[in-house]
Design an enzyme around this catalytic site. Structure first.
Site, PDB file in Angstrom:
ATOM      1  N   CYS A 192       0.859  -1.189   0.000  1.00  0.00           N
ATOM      2  CA  CYS A 192       0.000   0.000   0.000  1.00  0.00           C
ATOM      3  C   CYS A 192       0.892   1.234   0.000  1.00  0.00           C
ATOM      4  O   CYS A 192       1.630   1.481   0.966  1.00  0.00           O
ATOM      5  CB  CYS A 192      -0.920   0.008   1.215  1.00  0.00           C
TER       6      CYS A 192
ATOM      7  N   CYS B 252      -1.479   7.397   5.290  1.00  0.00           N
ATOM      8  CA  CYS B 252      -2.645   6.800   5.956  1.00  0.00           C
ATOM      9  C   CYS B 252      -2.181   5.573   6.709  1.00  0.00           C
ATOM     10  O   CYS B 252      -1.623   4.645   6.119  1.00  0.00           O
ATOM     11  CB  CYS B 252      -3.715   6.423   4.933  1.00  0.00           C
TER      12      CYS B 252
ATOM     13  N   CYS C  79      -4.806   1.106   8.275  1.00  0.00           N
ATOM     14  CA  CYS C  79      -4.603  -0.346   8.158  1.00  0.00           C
ATOM     15  C   CYS C  79      -3.236  -0.701   8.732  1.00  0.00           C
ATOM     16  O   CYS C  79      -2.283  -0.968   7.990  1.00  0.00           O
ATOM     17  CB  CYS C  79      -4.721  -0.788   6.704  1.00  0.00           C
TER      18      CYS C  79
ATOM     19  N   CYS D  61      -7.493   4.055  -2.787  1.00  0.00           N
ATOM     20  CA  CYS D  61      -7.368   3.092  -1.679  1.00  0.00           C
ATOM     21  C   CYS D  61      -7.808   1.713  -2.148  1.00  0.00           C
ATOM     22  O   CYS D  61      -8.902   1.538  -2.687  1.00  0.00           O
ATOM     23  CB  CYS D  61      -8.224   3.550  -0.502  1.00  0.00           C
TER      24      CYS D  61
ATOM     25  N   GLN E  28     -23.059  -3.373   7.659  1.00  0.00           N
ATOM     26  CA  GLN E  28     -21.687  -3.873   7.699  1.00  0.00           C
ATOM     27  C   GLN E  28     -20.911  -3.410   6.469  1.00  0.00           C
ATOM     28  O   GLN E  28     -21.432  -3.401   5.353  1.00  0.00           O
ATOM     29  CB  GLN E  28     -21.679  -5.405   7.771  1.00  0.00           C
TER      30      GLN E  28
ATOM     31  N   PHE F  73     -30.950  -5.003  18.886  1.00  0.00           N
ATOM     32  CA  PHE F  73     -29.989  -4.196  18.110  1.00  0.00           C
ATOM     33  C   PHE F  73     -29.987  -4.718  16.671  1.00  0.00           C
ATOM     34  O   PHE F  73     -28.943  -4.986  16.086  1.00  0.00           O
ATOM     35  CB  PHE F  73     -28.578  -4.270  18.702  1.00  0.00           C
TER      36      PHE F  73
ATOM     37  N   GLU G  94     -34.571  -2.002  17.399  1.00  0.00           N
ATOM     38  CA  GLU G  94     -33.436  -1.151  16.991  1.00  0.00           C
ATOM     39  C   GLU G  94     -33.817   0.305  17.247  1.00  0.00           C
ATOM     40  O   GLU G  94     -34.928   0.716  16.920  1.00  0.00           O
ATOM     41  CB  GLU G  94     -33.136  -1.371  15.504  1.00  0.00           C
TER      42      GLU G  94
ATOM     43  N   ASN H 281     -26.777  -8.162  18.770  1.00  0.00           N
ATOM     44  CA  ASN H 281     -25.665  -7.628  17.972  1.00  0.00           C
ATOM     45  C   ASN H 281     -25.437  -6.178  18.394  1.00  0.00           C
ATOM     46  O   ASN H 281     -25.703  -5.247  17.637  1.00  0.00           O
ATOM     47  CB  ASN H 281     -26.001  -7.721  16.474  1.00  0.00           C
TER      48      ASN H 281
ATOM     49  N   CYS I 229     -18.598  -6.896  17.873  1.00  0.00           N
ATOM     50  CA  CYS I 229     -17.460  -6.272  17.187  1.00  0.00           C
ATOM     51  C   CYS I 229     -16.416  -5.806  18.193  1.00  0.00           C
ATOM     52  O   CYS I 229     -15.417  -5.192  17.818  1.00  0.00           O
ATOM     53  CB  CYS I 229     -17.932  -5.098  16.321  1.00  0.00           C
TER      54      CYS I 229
END
Length: 377
Positions: free
Chosen positions: A3, A11, A14, A87, A212, A241, A262, A309, A336
């Site tokens: 990259c 950047c 990542c 990107c 997502q 959620f 939600e 979730n 997550c």
């Protein structure tokens, strides 16, 4: 993966991009195993891998530079504006469109917003792509509605060149801070939602509804959750959620009663539309706080299975206590944030952890999604 942005130091998002994918996943899996040390897990399932590049369906670009030479990207650690249109996380068609949008801003003559000077109009460009159709949702985040006439002047030419853009809106964010979006959304097209399809389940994305960012891995996450849920043959499911309904709509059928909760009303509109399109009649989606909803429910009408979730903050003790009290046959927890997951698991009583699986939803970063099956003791 190579990259140029990372190698130049422009950047650093990542942070693990120079590690081979196999090594990245191995490190994440070990981190997860270490977190569960001392906790009984019946079965560890193999991690679900992501594509190395071209997997991301959403670009959030700061608009920098000047009206005659706009830049879509970010400010690097040296304080310099850097274009991120190339990107490699974005599919090729998205990269092409981002480059065209830099030209669009220039042709429209919209001055980028300067936080330091509290001047300018265009703050962000938000671009979302449907993997199933290749269509795009394009949002301009503006300080005021003054620049809308300029956008509308140039829009017909853009839509002629890129007919894949089906939804365009202007979001008005008047606060003189780097806040991503405001309350007011002005649609510049008749279409007000983007359709995605994962595993033959239609899902809809509105401007402010969460979805997502890695649809290929999300499809596998929903499919595996569906397989886990099917084992229990539930009659009544709660999906807390629920967002746009991804989990619940994958796990329901015409014979299963489903309640989805939600807090974001736009997401609930999308979930209702999906359920209608699927022909589900025993489905009830409501825009409510999940903790308050659970606290207000009667034990006489409890679900057989609950899917949760939550956002990164997790469920919290109050909701975990409610889950334990309702005592469904099983709980499917998608997280997550494995650290808040571990805190929540301490509060959920009367269950054994039968399956854990890691999903590399966010390649080249330290983040990942984890799916946990809890079965009643």
């Amino acid at each position: 993966m190579k990259c140029d942005y990372f190698e130049r130091g422009d950047c650093l998002s990542c942070r693990n991009i120079q590690l081979p994918m196999v090594e990245q996943v191995s490190v994440k899996q070990q981190q997860l195993i270490d977190l569960f040390r001392g906790i009984s897990v019946k079965q560890w399932l193999a991690p679900i891998l992501s594509a190395e590049s071209g997997f991301r369906n959403k670009a959030k670009m700061v608009v920098l530079g000047a009206a005659h030479k706009p830049i879509l990207g970010l400010v690097n650690p040296k304080g310099e504006p850097v274009s991120l249109c190339d990107c490699s996380l974005y599919p090729k068609d998205m990269q092409l469109l981002l480059h065209r949008l830099e030209r669009f801003v220039q042709q429209a003559g919209i001055p980028p917003y300067r936080v330091d000077k509290s001047k300018g109009e265009l703050k962000f460009i938000l671009l979302t792509r449907s993997q199933s159709s290749g269509q795009f949702m394009l949002r301009f985040v503006l300080r005021s509605d003054q620049a809308i006439v300029r956008i509308e002047r140039e829009l017909p030419q853009l839509l002629q060149e890129f007919p894949e853009i089906t939804l365009v809106s202007a979001n008005i964010q008047p606060i003189h801070m780097a806040i991503l979006e405001g309350e007011r959304e002005i649609f510049l097209t008749e279409t007000t939602r983007l359709e995605e399809q994962l595993n033959n389940v239609p899902l809809f994305i509105r401007p402010k509804s969460f979805f997502q960012t890695n649809p290929e891995v999300a499809a596998q996450l929903y499919q595996i959750a569906r397989e886990w849920v099917t084992e229990f043959k539930p009659n009544y499911i709660w999906d807390l959620f629920c967002g746009v309904g991804g989990f619940g709509l994958h796990c329901a059928d015409s014979n299963i009663r489903l309640t989805g909760i939600e807090i974001e009303s736009e997401a609930i509109e999308c979930a209702i539309l999906s359920a209608t399109k699927l022909g589900f009649t025993q489905v009830d989606f409501s825009a409510l706080d999940s903790t308050h909803f659970a606290k207000g429910q009667s034990a006489q009408d409890k679900p057989d299975l609950i899917i949760v979730n939550p956002p990164r903050r997790g469920l919290g003790k109050s909701l975990c206590d409610s889950l334990s009290e309702f005592a469904p046959k099983a709980i499917v927890y998608s997280s997550c944030n494995p650290h808040t997951l571990m805190s929540d698991l301490e509060y959920i009583t009367g269950y054994q952890i039968t399956k854990v699986q890691m999903f590399d939803m966010f390649p080249h970063t330290d983040h990942f999604e984890v799916l946990v099956m809890l079965e009643q003791l």
